[in-house]
Design a protein around this motif. Structure first.
Motif, mmCIF file in Angstrom:
data_model
loop_
_atom_site.group_PDB
_atom_site.id
_atom_site.type_symbol
_atom_site.label_atom_id
_atom_site.label_comp_id
_atom_site.label_asym_id
_atom_site.label_seq_id
_atom_site.Cartn_x
_atom_site.Cartn_y
_atom_site.Cartn_z
ATOM 1 N N ARG A 103 0.996 -1.317 0.247
ATOM 2 C CA ARG A 103 0.248 -0.365 -0.069
ATOM 3 C C ARG A 103 0.980 1.411 0.192
ATOM 4 N NH1 ARG A 103 -2.384 4.320 3.120
ATOM 5 N NH2 ARG A 103 -4.717 4.429 2.876
ATOM 6 N N GLY A 104 1.922 1.224 0.836
ATOM 7 C CA GLY A 104 2.570 2.496 0.895
ATOM 8 C C GLY A 104 4.279 2.284 -0.147
ATOM 9 N N LYS A 105 4.107 1.337 -1.030
ATOM 10 C CA LYS A 105 4.633 1.844 -1.883
ATOM 11 C C LYS A 105 5.279 2.914 -3.306
ATOM 12 C CE LYS A 105 6.803 -2.265 0.259
ATOM 13 N NZ LYS A 105 8.062 -2.008 1.168
ATOM 14 N N ILE A 106 4.210 3.097 -3.773
ATOM 15 C CA ILE A 106 3.984 4.081 -3.907
ATOM 16 C C ILE A 106 3.408 5.166 -3.643
ATOM 17 C CG2 ILE A 106 2.921 4.440 -6.696
ATOM 18 C CD1 ILE A 106 4.110 2.196 -7.769
ATOM 19 N N ASP A 107 3.564 6.634 -3.864
ATOM 20 C CA ASP A 107 2.977 8.087 -3.721
ATOM 21 C C ASP A 107 2.094 8.433 -4.700
ATOM 22 O OD1 ASP A 107 2.073 10.330 -2.027
ATOM 23 O OD2 ASP A 107 3.970 11.125 -2.318
ATOM 24 N N SER A 108 0.519 7.432 -4.446
ATOM 25 C CA SER A 108 -0.579 7.889 -5.414
ATOM 26 C C SER A 108 -1.764 7.076 -4.806
ATOM 27 C CB SER A 108 0.272 6.644 -6.734
ATOM 28 O OG SER A 108 -0.931 6.999 -7.261
ATOM 29 N N VAL A 109 -2.577 8.440 -4.864
ATOM 30 C CA VAL A 109 -4.134 8.476 -4.267
ATOM 31 C C VAL A 109 -4.211 6.999 -4.913
ATOM 32 C CG1 VAL A 109 -6.126 9.354 -3.392
ATOM 33 C CG2 VAL A 109 -3.798 10.621 -3.698
ATOM 34 N N ARG A 110 -4.264 6.982 -5.946
ATOM 35 C CA ARG A 110 -5.004 5.751 -6.188
ATOM 36 C C ARG A 110 -4.716 4.552 -6.789
ATOM 37 N NH1 ARG A 110 -5.941 6.220 -12.969
ATOM 38 N NH2 ARG A 110 -7.181 8.208 -12.250
ATOM 39 N N TRP A 111 -3.348 4.608 -5.856
ATOM 40 C CA TRP A 111 -2.570 3.324 -5.610
ATOM 41 C C TRP A 111 -3.514 2.606 -4.334
ATOM 42 C CZ3 TRP A 111 0.876 -0.382 -7.460
ATOM 43 C CH2 TRP A 111 1.601 -1.194 -6.661
ATOM 44 N N ARG A 112 -3.565 3.819 -3.294
ATOM 45 C CA ARG A 112 -3.045 2.911 -2.191
ATOM 46 C C ARG A 112 -5.044 2.346 -2.119
ATOM 47 N NH1 ARG A 112 0.273 7.652 -0.841
ATOM 48 N NH2 ARG A 112 -1.428 8.855 -1.376
ATOM 49 N N ARG A 113 -5.713 3.465 -2.839
ATOM 50 C CA ARG A 113 -6.976 3.428 -2.331
ATOM 51 C C ARG A 113 -6.871 1.847 -3.396
ATOM 52 N NH1 ARG A 113 -10.174 8.769 -4.893
ATOM 53 N NH2 ARG A 113 -9.374 9.936 -2.979
ATOM 54 N N ARG A 114 -6.885 1.422 -4.370
ATOM 55 C CA ARG A 114 -7.028 -0.396 -4.353
ATOM 56 C C ARG A 114 -6.143 -0.796 -3.746
ATOM 57 N NH1 ARG A 114 -4.146 0.847 -10.750
ATOM 58 N NH2 ARG A 114 -6.384 1.766 -12.064
ATOM 59 N N TRP A 115 -5.363 -0.309 -3.554
ATOM 60 C CA TRP A 115 -4.936 -1.680 -2.105
ATOM 61 C C TRP A 115 -5.340 -1.577 -0.614
ATOM 62 C CZ3 TRP A 115 -2.260 -5.627 -3.691
ATOM 63 C CH2 TRP A 115 -1.317 -5.294 -4.681
ATOM 64 N N ASP A 116 -6.440 -0.101 -0.233
ATOM 65 C CA ASP A 116 -7.837 -0.334 1.108
ATOM 66 C C ASP A 116 -8.777 -1.698 0.568
ATOM 67 O OD1 ASP A 116 -6.293 1.444 2.215
ATOM 68 O OD2 ASP A 116 -7.274 3.294 1.512
ATOM 69 N N VAL A 117 -9.255 -1.497 -1.017
ATOM 70 C CA VAL A 117 -10.299 -2.102 -1.369
ATOM 71 C C VAL A 117 -9.718 -3.657 -1.144
ATOM 72 C CG1 VAL A 117 -11.641 -2.885 -3.151
ATOM 73 C CG2 VAL A 117 -10.982 -0.436 -3.025
ATOM 74 N N ALA A 118 -8.828 -3.843 -1.260
ATOM 75 C CA ALA A 118 -7.979 -4.778 -1.209
ATOM 76 C C ALA A 118 -8.097 -5.875 0.156
ATOM 77 C CB ALA A 118 -6.383 -5.066 -2.240
ATOM 78 N N ILE A 119 -7.940 -4.755 0.998
ATOM 79 C CA ILE A 119 -7.409 -5.005 2.603
ATOM 80 C C ILE A 119 -8.830 -5.316 3.515
ATOM 81 C CG2 ILE A 119 -7.078 -3.816 4.831
ATOM 82 C CD1 ILE A 119 -5.267 -2.435 3.540
ATOM 83 N N VAL A 120 -9.968 -4.548 2.593
ATOM 84 C CA VAL A 120 -10.834 -4.897 3.085
ATOM 85 C C VAL A 120 -11.650 -6.121 2.251
ATOM 86 C CG1 VAL A 120 -13.715 -3.339 2.914
ATOM 87 C CG2 VAL A 120 -12.089 -2.322 2.862
ATOM 88 N N PHE A 121 -11.677 -6.183 0.801
ATOM 89 C CA PHE A 121 -11.781 -7.726 0.668
ATOM 90 C C PHE A 121 -11.546 -8.373 1.601
ATOM 91 C CE2 PHE A 121 -10.590 -11.224 -2.505
ATOM 92 C CZ PHE A 121 -11.583 -11.867 -2.745
ATOM 93 N N GLY A 122 -9.536 -8.453 1.564
ATOM 94 C CA GLY A 122 -9.253 -9.426 2.494
ATOM 95 C C GLY A 122 -9.799 -9.782 3.549
ATOM 96 N N SER A 123 -10.151 -8.706 4.883
ATOM 97 C CA SER A 123 -11.042 -8.792 5.869
ATOM 98 C C SER A 123 -12.384 -9.409 5.596
ATOM 99 C CB SER A 123 -10.637 -7.664 6.495
ATOM 100 O OG SER A 123 -9.665 -7.014 5.944
ATOM 101 N N VAL A 124 -13.317 -9.058 4.803
ATOM 102 C CA VAL A 124 -14.681 -9.480 5.055
ATOM 103 C C VAL A 124 -14.764 -11.015 4.894
ATOM 104 C CG1 VAL A 124 -16.640 -9.146 3.859
ATOM 105 C CG2 VAL A 124 -15.612 -7.170 4.881
#
Length: 343
Positions: A103-124
């Motif tokens: 998530r924090g490897k690239i300083d990009s809002v779009r990059w972080r949002r995509r990984w945030d979706v992955a975190i939610v998916f991987g938790s739910v």
């Protein structure tokens, strides 16, 4: 009590530890878009579990390995019958772990949002499907005389198991909310406490219905104690969270998860995978177990290494016991928020 009973108990303990510890990890991941109003908020949420989430998953690995070694027929029938569901859980856990690291490897809002979706998916997904899986384990599945699963994927989607999945989803979300109230400060702490109340209003009746169904359909006399303990602990946890006593709230939700897991394993014993086709086809602690020599070797290994693992994980939690605040989150140039504003 022989070695087969001891290892059934140890496996129950391992699953209990996994659900208590990984439960709040799942809860934090599920609440990421709810409590994370901006990127700094989301980093606060992730940092509360950052040092411990991978260690919590070790409990799952050990539970799976212990099942394979102690009860190989249980492991084989379970993984063949639940193959697709367990594969989805595995993919979700992999995606979640990669998301935390990338998530924090690239300083990009779009990059972080995509990984945030992955975190939610991987938790739910795991939070839901673990409840479905254990609901089916307690309820039983169609097994033939060779202990082979004869159903399909949709056999697992029965009302009792789906209620179990909804229960674990809601209880883990509540567990995560009170954990965040315990581990954060200021506005985030207040929002987490406020969210615990509506989550509890839904989790208590859903979880109570699942426990009651479990007891009436599959429980024994003594499991009533665990059922009542789980229900009371869940109610007490919600009340403590509403009163601002997040430490007691977290302890109560942890006790509720422990008591629920005890109820499930207590209702299951002495079976490890009941057969809905014919009770004679059920796998039990006797016919699914490894040889006595194997169990004896495993017992000595557990006696020596389990205390070491517990001490190490306890030390980890002690080191990272302090609350996480927005001021501690670095901005550009590596400065925390408070330092940057002062500069």
């Amino acid at each position: 009590m022989d070695l087969t009973d001891i290892w059934f108990l140890l496996i129950a303990v391992l699953w209990t530890g996994y659900f208590v510890l990984e439960g709040f990890d799942f809860g934090v991941g599920m609440l990421l878009p709810v409590l994370g109003r901006d990127d700094t908020d989301r980093r606060v949420l992730i940092n509360t579990i950052g040092p411990v989430w991978d260690g919590n998953e070790v409990w799952l690995l050990v539970a799976g390995g212990a099942t394979f070694a102690a009860f190989p027929l249980w492991y084989a029938s379970l993984f063949s019958g639940f193959y697709l569901a367990l594969l989805v859980i595995l993919v979700a856990l992999i995606v979640r772990g990669v998301a935390f690291e990338f998530r924090g490897k690239i300083d990009s809002v779009r990059w972080r949002r995509r990984w945030d979706v992955a975190i939610v998916f991987g938790s739910v997904v795991p939070a839901l499907l673990w409840g479905v899986a254990f609901g089916n384990i307690v309820r039983g599945v169609p097994l033939n005389a060779e202990h082979h699963y004869t159903g399909d994927f949709f056999t697992l989607l029965n009302p009792y198991a789906l209620l179990g999945g909804l229960t674990t989803l809601l209880v883990f979300a509540l567990h995560g909310a009170v954990f965040l109230a315990l581990r954060t400060t200021d506005d985030m702490r207040d929002r987490a406490k406020a969210l615990a109340w509506p989550l509890g209003l839904v989790a208590v009746p859903v979880g109570g219905l699942f426990l009651l169904w479990t007891q009436l359909a599959y429980g024994t006399g003594w499991t009533w104690v665990a059922v009542l303990g789980a229900a009371l602990a869940l109610v007490a946890g919600v009340a403590a969270a509403r009163g601002g006593r997040e430490g007691w709230a977290f302890a109560c939700t942890a006790v509720a998860i422990v008591a629920t897991t005890v109820t499930l394993f207590g209702a299951l014993y002495p079976d490890v995978l009941p057969s809905t086709t014919d009770p004679a086809n059920s796998l039990t602690t006797t016919n699914a177990a490894s040889t006595p020599y194997t169990l004896k070797i495993m017992t000595w290994v557990a006696v020596f290494f389990t205390p070491i693992v517990l001490l190490y994980q306890g030390w980890t939690y002690w080191v990272f016991r302090k609350r996480v605040s927005r001021a501690a989150i670095p901005r550009s140039g590596g400065l925390p928020v408070a330092s940057r504003e002062a500069a």
